[in-house]
Scaffold this active site. Structure first.
Site, PDB file in Angstrom:
ATOM      1  N   SER A   1       0.788  -1.239   0.000  1.00 18.32           N
ATOM      2  CA  SER A   1       0.000   0.000   0.000  1.00 18.32           C
ATOM      3  C   SER A   1       0.817   1.284   0.000  1.00 18.32           C
ATOM      4  O   SER A   1       0.262   2.365  -0.229  1.00 18.32           O
ATOM      5  CB  SER A   1      -0.950   0.000   1.200  1.00 18.32           C
ATOM      6  OG  SER A   1      -1.889  -1.049   1.082  1.00 18.32           O
ATOM      7  N   VAL A   2       2.120   1.220   0.248  1.00 17.57           N
ATOM      8  CA  VAL A   2       2.964   2.408   0.123  1.00 17.57           C
ATOM      9  C   VAL A   2       2.819   2.989  -1.285  1.00 17.57           C
ATOM     10  O   VAL A   2       2.832   4.211  -1.483  1.00 17.57           O
ATOM     11  CB  VAL A   2       4.442   2.059   0.420  1.00 17.57           C
ATOM     12  CG1 VAL A   2       5.369   3.211   0.038  1.00 17.57           C
ATOM     13  CG2 VAL A   2       4.616   1.710   1.898  1.00 17.57           C
TER      14      VAL A   2
END
Length: 585
Positions: free
Chosen positions: A305-306
């Site tokens: 999700s970064v």
């Protein structure tokens, strides 16, 4: 017939004698400093056979932190004793009283010595400046108090600094035109490798005593101190590492039992590495064991999700996220009921805070429909698809790279992936073939914190001559390519802060720290499992702080972690707390 036979034998004898004389001339006159293909220095070797010596400094250039504190060696005030002392009368009682030991301890150490020794076992006795001065004032032949340099086998930021070793093949490949002895230590990895040509060792600094075949004095009992005459070389490298912060970062990683992964801390203003920790730790006896020599901060990993930060930036610019648009965050990226998260219908800001997969998978597909290269374009704008370490021309070095081990990031591997909506959806949440390094992730946060200005990351600020003057200063340099618009950057800053302040945000545990944090979490599937069927995941948290006046960018990653291993948030939290205390907050 007999006369002819004598002529033949004599001729053969003269030929053999000529060959032998030629060989002796070659050895004694022409190849004294580079004998055989191993470049053996015969003069040095002959001196070694009739001398005893104690090396004080091996002659290779050294690494220092940003405050010029040594990183790769330690200068220890030591007592040096030569073995001929046991054959003469000398004031051992006086020396023993100065350093606070019994006479027989010194005599016993000498009794077993065949070569010069550093007194003290298992570690050398560390002398004070007063003790050193008192010992040297005695002027006892064979007794010296000096600061002996000991190379640290495992220095701070070990994987970033790198390894040295002997490698004949590499010497030939790197320096084909230089007459370098094959037993010379060269850089094998990290900064040691990048800066190797600057650091190549010159002559040793040593105490030397000439002996006869029985170990007795050849020219009396005069011990000589030899020091390279060149005041400029070898040079020393001033890194951007802060030794104290680096030490604390390693302590924090150890306390939280970080097995694989690490952390990297950047100074946002100068875009320089302040601390870098990579795990597994390097093993002193076998540095390559268990990938201990590998710098995972420069190795591309699945970010999870970064990567949604990139999708958010592109979606903002493409005007895909008006304030009234909502997304169904009770469903997976493929439209099925999500068995783990039930956030319901929420807007874009909330989606980013809680890291809703369906929102960013949907946006990724919409972006891809607009332009098949849009996701990669925005990843490049944030510095995730290129090498971000400092590079440029330095004297006769074209395109010199500080971080030669750095890997590039990647998004798609083929056009087929770009055309497959399911694979695009996976890409949008940082899965599939998305790979970025922790260094790139930290640099992305620094870029956002600075308002969109992209810079190269420095690990070294200068190269200094041996006498302390500057040989080369590495300037701050911008990364080439397009950047994000100020409005987009402002929106990203707000989104990253919302991750921490939202009561359901994935970074909510960082909310009440002395510094206000903005950042993004990530949990990436690796599709690899242990013997019990548990999947390994990559756990990330990347961010910057303080939010209003950004000073630090930090990326923490736990690679191949299990759910039982906990999160990386406590590591991030401890680093923020420590840095705030360091700055008097």
């Amino acid at each position: 017939m007999i006369h002819k036979r004598f002529i033949i034998i004599g001729t053969i004898f003269l030929i053999c004698l000529s060959v032998l004389l030629g060989r002796l001339s070659q050895i004694q006159l022409f190849e004294t400093k580079s004998f055989t293909d191993r470049n053996i220095n015969l003069i040095e070797e002959s001196v070694k056979q009739r001398s005893q010596e104690m090396v004080i400094d091996n002659g290779r250039g050294k690494f220092y932190d940003r405050n010029m504190v040594p990183l790769t060696y330690e200068a220890v005030p030591s007592l040096i004793l030569f073995p001929f002392l046991k054959k003469m009368e000398w004031d051992v009682e006086k020396v023993a009283s100065i350093i606070g030991v019994r006479e027989n301890e010194i005599l016993q150490a000498l009794e077993a010595a065949e070569e010069p020794i550093v007194f003290g076992k298992p570690e050398p006795i560390v002398l004070t400046e007063t003790q050193m001065k008192a010992i040297n004032q005695l002027k006892i032949p064979g007794v010296f108090a000096v600061k002996k340099q000991y190379d640290r086998k495992i220095p701070p930021a070990a994987q970033l600094i790198g390894l040295v070793g002997q490698n004949e093949k590499q010497i030939s490949l790197r320096y084909p035109e230089k007459n370098i002895p094959k037993n010379t230590n060269i850089g094998i990895s990290g900064l040691q490798k990048s800066f190797d040509e600057f650091l190549l060792q010159e002559e040793n600094t040593k105490l030397i005593y000439h002996v006869d075949g029985h170990g007795g004095p050849l020219f009396g009992i005069d011990v000589k101190y030899t020091d390279p005459s060149n005041p400029f070389y070898p040079v020393n490298v001033q890194t951007t590492i802060d030794g104290e912060i680096q030490k604390k970062a390693e302590e924090i990683a150890e306390r939280h039992k970080l097995k694989k992964g690490g952390l990297i801390l950047l100074d946002i203003d100068t875009n320089s590495i302040i601390a870098s920790v990579s795990r597994p730790e390097m093993n002193e006896s076998n540095p390559y064991e268990n990938d201990g020599a590998k710098n995972y901060m420069l190795t591309a990993q699945i970010p999870g999700s970064v990567f949604k930060t990139v999708i958010a930036a592109a979606a903002i610019d493409a005007q895909l996220v008006p304030q009234n648009r909502t997304f169904d965050c009770s469903r997976t990226i493929h439209g099925e009921i999500d068995q783990q998260f039930q956030h319901g219908m929420i807007d874009f800001t909330k989606s980013f805070a809680v890291s809703c997969n369906n929102t960013f998978a949907t946006l990724a597909k919409e972006l891809n429909e607009i332009d098949k290269n849009m996701i990669e374009t925005y990843a490049k704008k944030l510095g995730l698809t290129e090498e971000v370490g400092w590079q440029g021309d330095v004297y006769h070095f074209d395109d010199f790279k500080q971080l030669t081990d750095e890997e590039k990031g990647q998004i798609f591997l083929s056009d087929a992936e770009r055309k497959d909506s399911k694979l695009v959806a996976q890409t949008g949440i940082g899965q599939q073939n998305v790979r970025i390094t922790p260094l790139q992730a930290a640099n992305m946060m620094a870029t956002i914190a600075r308002g969109g200005e992209k810079k190269m990351v420095r690990a070294v600020s200068s190269i200094r001559y041996k006498n302390g003057t500057t040989l080369y200063q590495f300037p701050e340099k911008k990364l080439k390519g397009d950047t994000l618009a100020p409005y987009t950057i402002s929106k990203l800053q707000q989104l990253l802060r919302e991750v921490v302040v939202d009561e359901e945000g994935t970074g909510r545990y960082l909310k009440n720290l002395p510094y206000e944090v903005a950042g993004k979490s990530g949990t990436a599937q690796t599709y690899r499992y242990n013997e019990n069927g548990q999947e390994y995941v990559n756990k990330w948290f990347v961010g910057y702080f303080p939010f209003d006046q950004p000073k630090y960018a930090l990326a923490v990653v736990y690679l191949d972690a299990l759910s039982t291993d906990g999160s990386v948030t406590p590591i991030f939290q401890d680093m923020v707390t420590y840095l705030s205390q360091l700055n008097g907050q």
